[in-house]
Design an enzyme around this catalytic site. Structure first.
Site, PDB file in Angstrom:
ATOM      1  N   SER A 198      28.285   9.747  57.793  1.00 33.32           N
ATOM      2  CA  SER A 198      27.157  10.487  57.262  1.00 33.32           C
ATOM      3  C   SER A 198      26.526  10.010  56.246  1.00 33.32           C
ATOM      4  O   SER A 198      27.489   9.589  55.002  1.00 33.32           O
ATOM      5  CB  SER A 198      27.566  11.984  56.912  1.00 33.32           C
ATOM      6  OG  SER A 198      26.464  12.657  56.601  1.00 33.32           O
ATOM      7  N   CYS A 323      31.614  24.438  53.560  1.00 34.81           N
ATOM      8  CA  CYS A 323      31.584  25.107  54.996  1.00 34.81           C
ATOM      9  C   CYS A 323      32.424  26.637  54.927  1.00 34.81           C
ATOM     10  O   CYS A 323      31.829  27.335  55.557  1.00 34.81           O
ATOM     11  CB  CYS A 323      31.843  24.167  56.070  1.00 34.81           C
ATOM     12  SG  CYS A 323      31.641  22.685  55.844  1.00 34.81           S
TER      13      CYS A 323
HETATM   14  C1  LIG Z   1      30.506  16.422  55.405  1.00 35.64           C
HETATM   15  C2  LIG Z   1      31.435  15.952  56.379  1.00 35.64           C
HETATM   16  C3  LIG Z   1      31.171  16.314  57.872  1.00 35.64           C
HETATM   17  C4  LIG Z   1      29.706  16.800  58.258  1.00 35.64           C
HETATM   18  O1  LIG Z   1      28.652  15.680  58.031  1.00 35.64           O
HETATM   19  P1  LIG Z   1      27.357  16.298  57.980  1.00 35.64           P
HETATM   20  O2  LIG Z   1      26.449  15.083  57.795  1.00 35.64           O
HETATM   21  O3  LIG Z   1      27.058  17.259  56.763  1.00 35.64           O
HETATM   22  O4  LIG Z   1      26.941  16.925  59.342  1.00 35.64           O
HETATM   23  C5  LIG Z   1      32.037  16.044  58.759  1.00 35.64           C
HETATM   24  N1  LIG Z   1      33.334  15.554  58.390  1.00 35.64           N
HETATM   25  C6  LIG Z   1      33.649  15.523  57.152  1.00 35.64           C
HETATM   26  C7  LIG Z   1      34.909  14.924  56.819  1.00 35.64           C
HETATM   27  C8  LIG Z   1      32.704  15.840  55.923  1.00 35.64           C
HETATM   28  O5  LIG Z   1      33.224  15.652  54.636  1.00 35.64           O
END
Ligand SMILES: *Cc1c(COP(=O)(O)O)cnc(C)c1O
Length: 394
Positions: A198, A323
């Site tokens: 991401s 989250c």
């Molecule tokens: C932030 C995060 C995600 C989600 O990514 P997004 O781009 O916000 O959907 C998934 N896995 C981990 C380990 C993260 O830190």
């Protein structure tokens, strides 16, 4: 203001912003259009794909752009599940402290008849490769283990797990969202089949990420429509976001060694300083952790109150993942490493950037110490502990 919540999201780099703005202004064509403005956008898109592929030692044809890490996790797991179901294989191996994008997808599959094994992550927050090996069965279609944990920063033995999966002929996916751009990741030597990333976790824009899927792996579409992304992810590509992600990733990889060294220095200074607070404990392995991650539990306090008072002092931190904040449940990650509910409630995550100074680090230590002492001064839980009515755990 001290920003110490880089695991939740990062500030965009100046170069990534520059890339994005210039594309929005000048190169706004649709990559599927045949005229020159469209073809220019297509070129930008494919250049970004090459840059991203290079950063993880993959082939550009193995990169699928997505809206972020959550989408990539969903698509990887659901694709492996679809392939598995076709072959009568409905068992998946994962760990207890994955991101909810993984855990909730697995729960959905469980309700559809899949059998899910969640491996223990032990006190140090690290999955044991021999336990992955032991969990694999004849009907296992996927192993999904994160590269580094987003709350406690522990780095998993990914090359070892990759080798086991390759030898046993089981697909291996890793949620590498916290690792990409921060520690070296090599899909070839790590023997990874699928990987999620991401952009906003490595100083790129929010709402964009990518899925790496090794050649020959048939992906399942989450979004149907046009033929974008080799027909596997419909919708007009977010060219400015994707190009800005490539800029940020290239920068992050080029600066990785220096950046990690700077963060490690402040991380270890923070750990040493915060350990001085009585009845506190570091969460997760002290050595095998991300360069920027510090995560502590303080007995007798509530993490939420700690956060709010730190905010008053100009320090932005988290008590787990973005989250779960807002819910009263303690972090599933801290419970997974064996912290009891009361202790898990008093947690603090500091995820620092590479620009933190010695003075700022000392200010964080001072502020956290003050706030913990203050909160304990009127905590009934702390009073009982001090009076010997209940026993200290930390
Ligand atoms: C932030 C995060 C995600 C989600 O990514 P997004 O781009 O916000 O959907 C998934 N896995 C981990 C380990 C993260 O830190």
């Amino acid at each position: 203001m001290i920003y110490a919540d880089n695991a939740a999201t990062t500030k965009m780099s100046a170069a990534a912003i520059q890339t994005m703005v210039s594309l929005m202004n000048e190169n706004y064509g649709n990559p599927s259009s045949l005229y020159s403005l469209g073809q220019k956008a297509k070129e930008t898109l494919e250049d970004a794909r090459k840059t991203v592929a290079e950063a993880i030692s993959a082939d550009p044809r193995e990169i699928y752009f997505t809206s972020g890490g959550s989408e990539a996790d969903n698509q990887a797991i659901l694709s492996a599940a679809a392939l598995g179901r076709k072959n009568g294989k409905t068992h998946i191996v994962s760990s207890a402290f994955e991101h909810h994008a993984v855990l909730h997808t697995l729960e959905k599959l469980k309700s559809e008849g899949f059998d899910i094994t969640l491996l223990d992550v032990h006190e140090n927050g690290i999955v044991r490769p021999e336990e992955v090996e032991a969990a694999i069965r004849d009907d296992t279609c996927l192993v999904t283990i994160m590269y580094a944990n987003n709350e406690i920063g522990t780095i998993q033995p990914i090359p070892e797990i990759g080798a086991i999966c390759r030898r046993r002929g089981v697909l291996f996916h890793t949620d590498a969202v916290q690792a990409i751009g921060h520690i070296p990741v090599n899909t070839a030597t790590d023997q990874i089949d699928m990987l999620s990333a991401s952009a906003h976790k490595f100083h790129g824009p929010k709402g964009v990420g990518f899925l790496y899927a090794r050649k020959g792996i048939r992906l399942t579409n989450l979004i149907e429509g046009g033929a974008q992304e080799r027909g596997k992810r419909a919708g007009t590509e977010n060219v400015p976001g994707i190009a800005a992600m490539a800029t940020a990733l290239k920068e992050a990889v080029a600066n990785m060694a220096d950046s990690a060294a700077a963060m490690k220095k402040q991380r270890d200074r923070l750990i040493t300083g915060l350990k001085q607070i009585p009845h506190s404990a570091l969460n997760g392995d002290e050595v095998r952790r991300l360069p920027g991650n510090v995560n502590f539990c303080f007995e007798g306090i509530e993490g939420e109150s700690l956060l709010l008072l730190l905010d008053d002092k100009g320090i932005q931190a988290s008590s787990g993942s973005a989250c779960t904040s807002g819910s009263l449940d303690p972090s599933h990650v801290l419970l997974a490493i064996g912290r009891v509910h009361d202790v898990a409630h008093g947690s603090l995550r500091l995820s620092i950037g590479d620009d933190l100074t010695d003075e700022e680090t000392d200010e964080i230590i001072r502020s956290v110490s003050e706030v913990v002492t203050y909160l304990r001064s009127f905590s009934p839980v702390w009073r009982d502990l001090v009076a010997g009515k209940t026993k200290f755990i930390l």
